[in-house]
Design a protein around this motif. Sequence first.
Motif, short mmCIF file in Angstrom:
data_model
loop_
_atom_site.label_atom_id
_atom_site.label_comp_id
_atom_site.label_asym_id
_atom_site.label_seq_id
_atom_site.Cartn_x
_atom_site.Cartn_y
_atom_site.Cartn_z
N TRP A 46 36.08 -20.77 -39.72
CA TRP A 46 37.33 -20.43 -39.02
C TRP A 46 38.47 -21.35 -39.47
O TRP A 46 39.57 -20.90 -39.76
CB TRP A 46 37.10 -20.54 -37.51
N ALA A 47 38.17 -22.64 -39.54
CA ALA A 47 39.20 -23.60 -39.95
C ALA A 47 39.66 -23.35 -41.38
O ALA A 47 40.85 -23.44 -41.69
CB ALA A 47 38.65 -25.02 -39.82
N ILE A 48 38.72 -23.00 -42.27
CA ILE A 48 39.09 -22.73 -43.67
C ILE A 48 39.88 -21.44 -43.77
O ILE A 48 40.84 -21.35 -44.54
CB ILE A 48 37.82 -22.67 -44.54
N ALA A 49 39.50 -20.42 -43.00
CA ALA A 49 40.23 -19.15 -43.03
C ALA A 49 41.68 -19.34 -42.62
O ALA A 49 42.58 -18.66 -43.13
CB ALA A 49 39.54 -18.13 -42.13
N LYS A 50 41.93 -20.27 -41.72
CA LYS A 50 43.30 -20.56 -41.30
C LYS A 50 44.16 -21.07 -42.45
O LYS A 50 45.39 -20.87 -42.46
CB LYS A 50 43.30 -21.60 -40.17
N LEU A 51 43.54 -21.72 -43.42
CA LEU A 51 44.29 -22.30 -44.53
C LEU A 51 44.85 -21.23 -45.47
O LEU A 51 45.86 -21.45 -46.14
CB LEU A 51 43.39 -23.25 -45.34
N ASN A 52 44.17 -20.08 -45.52
CA ASN A 52 44.59 -18.98 -46.41
C ASN A 52 44.83 -19.49 -47.84
O ASN A 52 45.86 -19.23 -48.45
CB ASN A 52 45.86 -18.32 -45.86
N ASP A 53 43.83 -20.21 -48.34
CA ASP A 53 43.94 -20.87 -49.64
C ASP A 53 42.87 -20.31 -50.57
O ASP A 53 41.67 -20.44 -50.30
CB ASP A 53 43.75 -22.38 -49.45
N ALA A 54 43.28 -19.71 -51.68
CA ALA A 54 42.33 -19.11 -52.62
C ALA A 54 41.37 -20.13 -53.20
O ALA A 54 40.26 -19.79 -53.61
CB ALA A 54 43.09 -18.41 -53.75
N ARG A 55 41.78 -21.39 -53.22
CA ARG A 55 40.89 -22.43 -53.76
C ARG A 55 39.69 -22.68 -52.86
O ARG A 55 38.72 -23.33 -53.28
CB ARG A 55 41.68 -23.73 -53.96
N GLN A 56 39.73 -22.17 -51.63
CA GLN A 56 38.64 -22.37 -50.68
C GLN A 56 37.58 -21.26 -50.77
O GLN A 56 36.58 -21.31 -50.06
CB GLN A 56 39.19 -22.42 -49.25
N VAL A 57 37.79 -20.28 -51.65
CA VAL A 57 36.85 -19.16 -51.75
C VAL A 57 35.42 -19.60 -52.03
O VAL A 57 34.48 -19.16 -51.34
CB VAL A 57 37.34 -18.14 -52.81
N PRO A 58 35.17 -20.48 -53.01
CA PRO A 58 33.78 -20.90 -53.24
C PRO A 58 33.15 -21.58 -52.02
O PRO A 58 31.96 -21.36 -51.74
CB PRO A 58 33.91 -21.89 -54.42
#
Length: 280
Positions: A130-142
């Motif tokens: 949930w916290a990562i989804a809030k960032l909306n950052d493509a670098r977080q995909v992996p």
Amino acid sequence: MYDALFTARPDFDRFPGFPLAIGHIYDEPEHSINGTTYQPTFYNLHFVVKGTGWLRTEHGNVELKPGMGFLYGDHPQYFGTSGDDPWEVWWIYVAGEGMNSLLGDKAMRDVWAFSYVDNERVMAIVYELWAIAKLNDARQVPKQAALLYELVLELLLHASDLNASGQRSLSHTIRRAAEYMRMNCARNLPLQKLADLCEISPAYFSRTFHEEMGVPPLTYLNHQRIELSKQMLMATSKPVKAIALEVGFSQPSYFIERFRLAEGVTPTAFREGDSREGRK
């Protein structure tokens, strides 16, 4: 209340699965789903954290309480909250070609209901997603894909089935025992202790384990010990005798015998790089 965050499905198709959306539902006393069906390779994962609800399975209705959850694939979905005690749930919408093979027999059911009580890691992963989804950052995909993979493995290895028939439940228990053996192969694991983990007799455990895993328990355990010894032979300079004892063999001579049968060479020859020659 419905809180949800959505992510675009990545072009990279090597992930077993990816969380396309994650959400949080609470204070909704009429929340229910009656017959929604997803396309193949899409999955709906729910976790109950407060309140109660219900779930329809092939074996009848299941009352859902905190610490329980369920996963739907391409089957009609029937679940909802209790009007008297509305639930709070977290959900994850998943897509991935590799999810079917990862889930195994769980993917073939109309729904997989499970309990994750006392497994704090499960919800910790959900909150991290949930916290990562809030960032909306493509670098977080992996990282999102890796966390989803970890979450599914936590459930497969440690959650207990709520809707399994007796045979399915025993099959799951045996596979959990096999995973315990793999993770603890260097320890002394007498048959009685393994049978106690499954709450069955040693004779029944041995027979059922052989049927489920394809080999007797001792053969499986020795295989795991040999695999561990191969890592130690390649990564350390410890003497063969010391490695034999560390991986769980009480007699180094027996270890060498089992190793040669499994690998075609002695542990020393394997360490020196002759394993491929020994297999010719």
